[in-house]
Structures are given as structure tokens and as C-alpha cells.
Design a protein around this motif. Structure first.
Motif, PDB file in Angstrom:
ATOM      1  N   TRP A  18      -4.822   5.896  17.042  1.00 52.98           N
ATOM      2  CA  TRP A  18      -4.021   4.961  16.967  1.00 52.98           C
ATOM      3  C   TRP A  18      -4.646   3.432  17.010  1.00 52.98           C
ATOM      4  O   TRP A  18      -4.155   2.445  16.447  1.00 52.98           O
ATOM      5  CB  TRP A  18      -2.840   4.857  18.152  1.00 52.98           C
ATOM      6  CG  TRP A  18      -2.299   5.961  18.216  1.00 52.98           C
ATOM      7  CD1 TRP A  18      -1.872   6.872  19.340  1.00 52.98           C
ATOM      8  CD2 TRP A  18      -1.455   6.840  17.006  1.00 52.98           C
ATOM      9  NE1 TRP A  18      -1.205   7.905  19.156  1.00 52.98           N
ATOM     10  CE2 TRP A  18      -1.055   7.949  17.718  1.00 52.98           C
ATOM     11  CE3 TRP A  18      -1.678   6.767  15.684  1.00 52.98           C
ATOM     12  CZ2 TRP A  18      -0.462   9.043  16.969  1.00 52.98           C
ATOM     13  CZ3 TRP A  18      -1.014   7.906  14.893  1.00 52.98           C
ATOM     14  CH2 TRP A  18      -0.574   8.908  15.456  1.00 52.98           C
ATOM     15  N   ASP A  19      -5.750   3.490  17.879  1.00 55.15           N
ATOM     16  CA  ASP A  19      -6.382   2.164  17.865  1.00 55.15           C
ATOM     17  C   ASP A  19      -7.198   1.852  16.585  1.00 55.15           C
ATOM     18  O   ASP A  19      -6.901   0.548  16.038  1.00 55.15           O
ATOM     19  CB  ASP A  19      -7.633   2.279  18.989  1.00 55.15           C
ATOM     20  CG  ASP A  19      -7.074   2.169  20.407  1.00 55.15           C
ATOM     21  OD1 ASP A  19      -6.026   1.903  20.570  1.00 55.15           O
ATOM     22  OD2 ASP A  19      -7.878   2.543  21.230  1.00 55.15           O
ATOM     23  N   ASN A  20      -7.619   2.873  15.894  1.00 57.12           N
ATOM     24  CA  ASN A  20      -8.177   2.470  14.525  1.00 57.12           C
ATOM     25  C   ASN A  20      -7.128   2.308  13.380  1.00 57.12           C
ATOM     26  O   ASN A  20      -7.405   1.703  12.417  1.00 57.12           O
ATOM     27  CB  ASN A  20      -9.038   3.733  13.894  1.00 57.12           C
ATOM     28  CG  ASN A  20     -10.411   4.028  14.910  1.00 57.12           C
ATOM     29  OD1 ASN A  20     -10.957   2.997  15.207  1.00 57.12           O
ATOM     30  ND2 ASN A  20     -10.704   5.020  15.048  1.00 57.12           N
ATOM     31  N   LEU A  21      -6.117   3.043  13.615  1.00 53.51           N
ATOM     32  CA  LEU A  21      -4.952   2.542  12.550  1.00 53.51           C
ATOM     33  C   LEU A  21      -4.374   1.049  12.994  1.00 53.51           C
ATOM     34  O   LEU A  21      -4.155   0.447  11.983  1.00 53.51           O
ATOM     35  CB  LEU A  21      -3.534   3.483  13.027  1.00 53.51           C
ATOM     36  CG  LEU A  21      -2.633   3.622  11.953  1.00 53.51           C
ATOM     37  CD1 LEU A  21      -3.153   4.039  10.605  1.00 53.51           C
ATOM     38  CD2 LEU A  21      -1.379   4.626  12.599  1.00 53.51           C
ATOM     39  N   LEU A  22      -4.384   0.773  14.055  1.00 51.72           N
ATOM     40  CA  LEU A  22      -3.884  -0.607  14.480  1.00 51.72           C
ATOM     41  C   LEU A  22      -5.235  -1.529  13.775  1.00 51.72           C
ATOM     42  O   LEU A  22      -4.807  -2.644  12.928  1.00 51.72           O
ATOM     43  CB  LEU A  22      -3.965  -0.887  15.999  1.00 51.72           C
ATOM     44  CG  LEU A  22      -3.557  -2.442  16.200  1.00 51.72           C
ATOM     45  CD1 LEU A  22      -2.222  -2.662  15.937  1.00 51.72           C
ATOM     46  CD2 LEU A  22      -3.421  -2.291  18.044  1.00 51.72           C
TER      47      LEU A  22
END
Length: 83
Positions: A18-22
Motif C-alpha cells: 500500500w505504501d508503494n501504491l500511495l
């Protein structure tokens, strides 16, 4: 648009990164992709109803599929016109 963004979005979603998606949401030039990611991440973090999360996830995945298919067709047209 960079087709790599769609590949990254699919990979990060599949791997629950999710961090990379953000980060991708902020950096991509595709406003629709950014908005789909935003809706999914918001639902994932704040929604109690799993069907809302699921609907946002499927919406994101459908858009990635549609956009990457469009980019593949555009790339093919450019390749044909060059030769």
C-alpha cells in the motif's frame, strides 16, 4: 502515459504494498488511475463494509486492465506506422 504505471499498480495491489501504491498515486500523470487508487486506499483504511472495499478494488483493477489494453493498442499502431 507510461504503461509501467499500470504494471506497477497491478503489482503493488497484488502484493498488498500500500505504501508503494500511495507513492504511485502521487507520481502518476494519469488522473483517473490516481483517483481510483485514492478511492481504493481510502476504502481499505477506513471502510468497515467489505463490499465497498471489494467494489473499489475491482474498479481499480478494471481501470488498469482497460488502460493497459488501450496503451497496448496505441503502441501497436505507432509500431505499424513507423514501418
Amino acid at each position: 502515459m507510461k504503461p509501467v504505471d499500470y504494471d506497477k499498480a497491478l503489482y503493488y495491489t497484488h502484493r498488498s504494498q500500500w505504501d508503494n501504491l500511495l507513492i504511485l498515486m502521487v507520481r502518476t500523470k494519469d488522473d483517473f488511475l490516481s483517483k481510483k487508487i485514492e478511492h481504493f486506499l481510502h476504502a481499505y483504511n477506513f471502510e468497515n463494509d467489505y463490499t465497498v472495499i471489494e467494489n473499489n478494488l475491482y474498479s481499480l483493477l478494471r481501470y488498469i486492465d482497460h488502460a493497459s489494453e488501450f496503451d497496448a493498442d496505441e503502441f501497436e499502431e505507432q509500431t505499424v506506422s513507423i514501418t
